[in-house]
Write an enzyme that holds these catalytic residues in place. Structure first.
Site, PDB file in Angstrom:
ATOM      1  N   GLY A  73      38.405  47.811  31.662  1.00  0.00           N
ATOM      2  CA  GLY A  73      39.624  49.397  30.581  1.00  0.00           C
ATOM      3  C   GLY A  73      39.310  50.380  32.017  1.00  0.00           C
ATOM      4  O   GLY A  73      39.710  50.964  31.778  1.00  0.00           O
ATOM      5  N   HIS A  76      39.493  49.910  37.983  1.00  0.00           N
ATOM      6  CA  HIS A  76      39.470  49.765  39.401  1.00  0.00           C
ATOM      7  C   HIS A  76      40.118  48.212  39.362  1.00  0.00           C
ATOM      8  O   HIS A  76      39.913  47.447  40.511  1.00  0.00           O
ATOM      9  CB  HIS A  76      37.588  49.360  39.046  1.00  0.00           C
ATOM     10  N   PHE A 101      47.036  33.327  49.379  1.00  0.00           N
ATOM     11  CA  PHE A 101      46.571  34.128  48.174  1.00  0.00           C
ATOM     12  C   PHE A 101      45.860  34.049  47.251  1.00  0.00           C
ATOM     13  O   PHE A 101      47.467  32.968  46.455  1.00  0.00           O
ATOM     14  CB  PHE A 101      47.640  35.679  47.940  1.00  0.00           C
ATOM     15  N   ARG A 115      43.311  29.331  34.872  1.00  0.00           N
ATOM     16  CA  ARG A 115      44.060  28.490  36.092  1.00  0.00           C
ATOM     17  C   ARG A 115      43.094  27.858  37.286  1.00  0.00           C
ATOM     18  O   ARG A 115      43.852  27.827  38.550  1.00  0.00           O
ATOM     19  CB  ARG A 115      45.074  29.840  37.173  1.00  0.00           C
TER      20      ARG A 115
HETATM   21  N1  INI Z   1      34.989  42.013  42.695  1.00  0.00           N
HETATM   22  C1  INI Z   1      36.737  40.852  42.305  1.00  0.00           C
HETATM   23  O1  INI Z   1      36.040  40.157  42.738  1.00  0.00           O
HETATM   24  N2  INI Z   1      36.832  40.758  40.909  1.00  0.00           N
HETATM   25  C2  INI Z   1      36.417  41.788  39.865  1.00  0.00           C
HETATM   26  O2  INI Z   1      36.631  41.873  38.499  1.00  0.00           O
HETATM   27  C3  INI Z   1      35.899  43.159  40.406  1.00  0.00           C
HETATM   28  N3  INI Z   1      35.229  43.866  39.463  1.00  0.00           N
HETATM   29  O3  INI Z   1      36.173  44.295  37.933  1.00  0.00           O
HETATM   30  O4  INI Z   1      34.859  45.135  39.823  1.00  0.00           O
HETATM   31  C4  INI Z   1      35.132  43.100  41.617  1.00  0.00           C
HETATM   32  N4  INI Z   1      34.384  44.158  41.769  1.00  0.00           N
HETATM   33  C5  INI Z   1      33.740  44.188  42.609  1.00  0.00           C
HETATM   34  C6  INI Z   1      34.502  44.289  44.312  1.00  0.00           C
HETATM   35  O5  INI Z   1      35.763  43.796  44.956  1.00  0.00           O
HETATM   36  C7  INI Z   1      33.548  44.573  45.254  1.00  0.00           C
HETATM   37  O6  INI Z   1      32.564  43.905  45.772  1.00  0.00           O
HETATM   38  C8  INI Z   1      32.726  45.960  45.580  1.00  0.00           C
HETATM   39  O7  INI Z   1      33.468  46.753  45.122  1.00  0.00           O
HETATM   40  C9  INI Z   1      32.234  46.542  46.495  1.00  0.00           C
HETATM   41  O8  INI Z   1      32.577  46.674  47.629  1.00  0.00           O
END
Ligand code: INI
Length: 147
Positions: A73, A76, A101, A115
């Protein structure tokens, strides 16, 4: 052919399956397990710097980037997805090493699992095939100017 796989631990119930798919595709293409270097990073946001660093070291001909973002939601999701896509593109351009990718961006856990199944639809498998194709293409072009 030596290849690196950069895989994020976030949502590892999906990314470990992507890793299996990528490994299977590499084995099918005749790449030995000993020629595959796996780097684990915390999340998709950290993939580009690890991909760029391993490419700069000069010991791999391609990098396969694997991660999984599941929409929540908050904004981010969009920020991290965009940073990962742009960062991987920039890392490939900066190093000249092809980077595939294989970062899933899905609306639900179900979509992500679909997937990352064991069959040919596994996106890790697809990313590995793309990376090998690009490595072969770039190797075929050679280093020098056209005669
Ligand atoms: N990182 C992901 O790989 N997938 C996600 O869904 C995700 N969410 O939802 O927050 C996520 N967050 C962490 C981010 O990649 C970093 O590791 C973190 O912000 C620290 O830099």
């Amino acid at each position: 052919m030596r290849v690196a796989i950069v895989v994020s631990r976030f949502n590892d119930f999906v990314t470990e399956r992507l890793l299996e798919g990528a490994r299977a595709a590499l084995r099918d293409a005749g790449v030995a397990d000993t020629d595959v270097e796996v780097l684990r990073v915390p999340g998709a946001f950290e993939i580009p710097i690890a991909a760029q660093r391993i490419a700069e070291l000069g010991r791999v001909q391609a990098v396969i980037c694997l991660g999984c973002l599941i929409r929540g939601g908050t904004p981010h999701f969009e920020y991290i997805a965009s940073a990962a896509a742009h960062g991987i593109t920039a890392a490939a351009a900066a190093t000249g090493v092809p980077m595939a990718f294989g970062v899933l961006t899905t609306n639900s856990v179900e979509e992500a699992i679909e997937r990352a199944g064991a069959g040919p639809e596994n996106k890790g498998r697809e990313a590995a095939a793309a990376a090998l194709e690009m490595a072969a293409l770039l190797t075929g072009l050679g280093d020098g100017p056209r005669a």
